[in-house]
Design an enzyme around this catalytic site. Structure first.
Site, mmCIF file in Angstrom:
data_model
loop_
_atom_site.group_PDB
_atom_site.id
_atom_site.type_symbol
_atom_site.label_atom_id
_atom_site.label_comp_id
_atom_site.label_asym_id
_atom_site.label_seq_id
_atom_site.Cartn_x
_atom_site.Cartn_y
_atom_site.Cartn_z
ATOM 1 C CB THR A 1 105.773 61.768 -58.771
ATOM 2 O OG1 THR A 1 106.481 62.497 -57.777
ATOM 3 C CG2 THR A 1 106.234 60.364 -58.794
ATOM 4 C CG ASN B 1 104.776 53.179 -53.582
ATOM 5 O OD1 ASN B 1 104.803 54.400 -53.599
ATOM 6 N ND2 ASN B 1 105.401 52.433 -54.489
#
Length: 406
Positions: free
Chosen positions: A193, A401
């Protein structure tokens, strides 16, 4: 400074001739940081791209690949953060194409000369009313010194901007190569990412640029990991204006080695900056593998060690647990001679010819508490080498996260 190139202090993606950048906040992020940006070249630039290997590829990748594939050039690269426009179906595709059309209109270029990319939360439709207003306002923010405004526009969980610029001599002319990137989590070899953008004013064809970018990606961006996840949106795009002159760059140009070395330095710097800025990270980890039977084997072993959650956790805890390293070496999928492996942590030898070596635990603790941990693995089988980069696994990674969408 090296014999082949020099770092330009304070340089950025707009340092190469012909490039400007823009950035603004259009409301895609919950904060007031920039979330929409663009790199603009005043001439159509030779272009090349590399893309995520994830089978679920976001709609903007399709658009950018199509634009570059049409004639090997780009003039505008449009980027948003805060929304990935991934797994959004036909509407997502339509939105990505509309973004391309909006940018083409705003900057007065052909649609096929516009690339588009997005980063952020997966599975949510783009709020196109905000995007339309934002793209319309981008030309007013376009400047030759807006590298930092652009970098802010591409950041998600990044803590720091990632910028680098070098200069090389090509045919008696000064040629600049610059880069910007974002990436902090969902980082794994074979693209992650992350978004990377490289600009240069060197004269190089799209085909040669693609070949150079692919090779550099294999040894830099594809050799980093933070958490073992590969995302849906990732790409690196290179653009070359050719405005510095110096002659067409290819293998036969006498200064091609210098240009390629500078280009690779930009890629490696950005890759390491992404690894060091891993979500919750406290240190950069570098794994160097030598003595492998093939480059493929060396890379696989380096990636396996750097991607091991146990190795990453040990580095966070400053625990000189070489057993976790050798276990990762042994499961990398390539044969090793189990009688000839050496392991070092910095200058501290922990294993020699696959036999434990007594070492000073206090010195090892002090070394592992630093912000750079270098792990050296020598297989003593042949001559192939590879280097991979990553970061430690910390409590903060889980915290970040666990609440990414909220």
């Amino acid at each position: 400074m090296t014999e082949l190139f020099a770092v330009v202090e304070g340089g950025g993606i707009t340092t190469p001739q012909g490039f400007e950048a823009a950035g603004l906040h259009c409301g895609l992020k919950k904060t007031d940081r920039n979330d929409l940006g663009a790199i603009v070249c005043r001439v159509p630039a030779a272009a090349a791209g590399v893309y995520t290997t994830n089978q679920f590829q976001a709609a903007p990748l399709q658009v950018t690949r199509e634009s570059i594939g049409s004639d090997g050039r780009l003039q505008v690269m449009l980027v948003n953060s805060g929304n990935a426009n991934a797994c959004t179906g036909k509407q997502g595709e339509a939105d990505a194409y509309e973004m391309r059309a909006l940018a083409a209109q705003a900057f007065g270029v052909a649609e096929s000369d516009v690339g588009v990319t997005s980063t952020g939360v997966i599975g949510e439709p783009l709020p196109m009313e905000k995007v339309r207003k934002g793209v319309a306002g981008l030309p007013q923010t376009l400047k030759a010194d807006s590298s930092e405004a652009f970098c802010q526009a591409i950041m998600t969980t990044d803590l720091v901007q990632k910028l680098i610029c070098v200069k090389v001599q090509v045919g008696g002319q000064t040629v600049h190569i610059a880069g910007a990137a974002k990436g902090s989590g969902m980082i794994h070899p074979n693209m992650a990412t992350m978004l990377g953008f490289i600009t240069t004013d060197g004269q190089i064809s799209s085909g040669e640029l693609a070949k150079l970018l692919s090779g550099v990606t294999d040894t830099t961006f594809n050799m980093i990991t933070v958490d073992g996840d590969t995302s849906t949106n990732d790409m690196v795009v290179a653009m070359a204006s050719g405005l510095a002159g110096g002659g067409e760059l290819n293998d036969s140009h006498p200064d091609y080695e210098s240009f390629a070395a500078g280009f690779r330095y930009v890629g490696e710097y950005l890759a390491k900056a992404i690894a060091k800025d891993g979500e919750g990270a406290t240190k950069l980890i570098e794994v160097n593998v030598a003595g492998a039977e093939s480059t493929e084997a060396a890379r696989a072993i380096a990636k396996t060690v750097i991607g091991s959650s146990l190795v990453k956790s040990a580095c966070f805890g400053a625990d000189a647990n070489w057993g976790r390293i050798i276990a990762a070496v042994g499961r990398a999928g390539f044969p090793v001679n189990t009688e000839t492996v050496d392991i070092r942590l910095g200058d501290i030898v922990t294993l020699e010819q696959s036999r434990p070596v007594r070492f000073d635990e206090g010195k090892a603790l002090e070394y592992l508490r630093g912000d750079l941990v270098q792990i050296f693995v020598h297989l003593h089988m042949a001559d192939a080498t590879a280097t991979a980069w990553g970061c430690d696994l910390t409590y903060d990674y889980v915290r970040i996260n666990a609440a990414y969408r909220t």
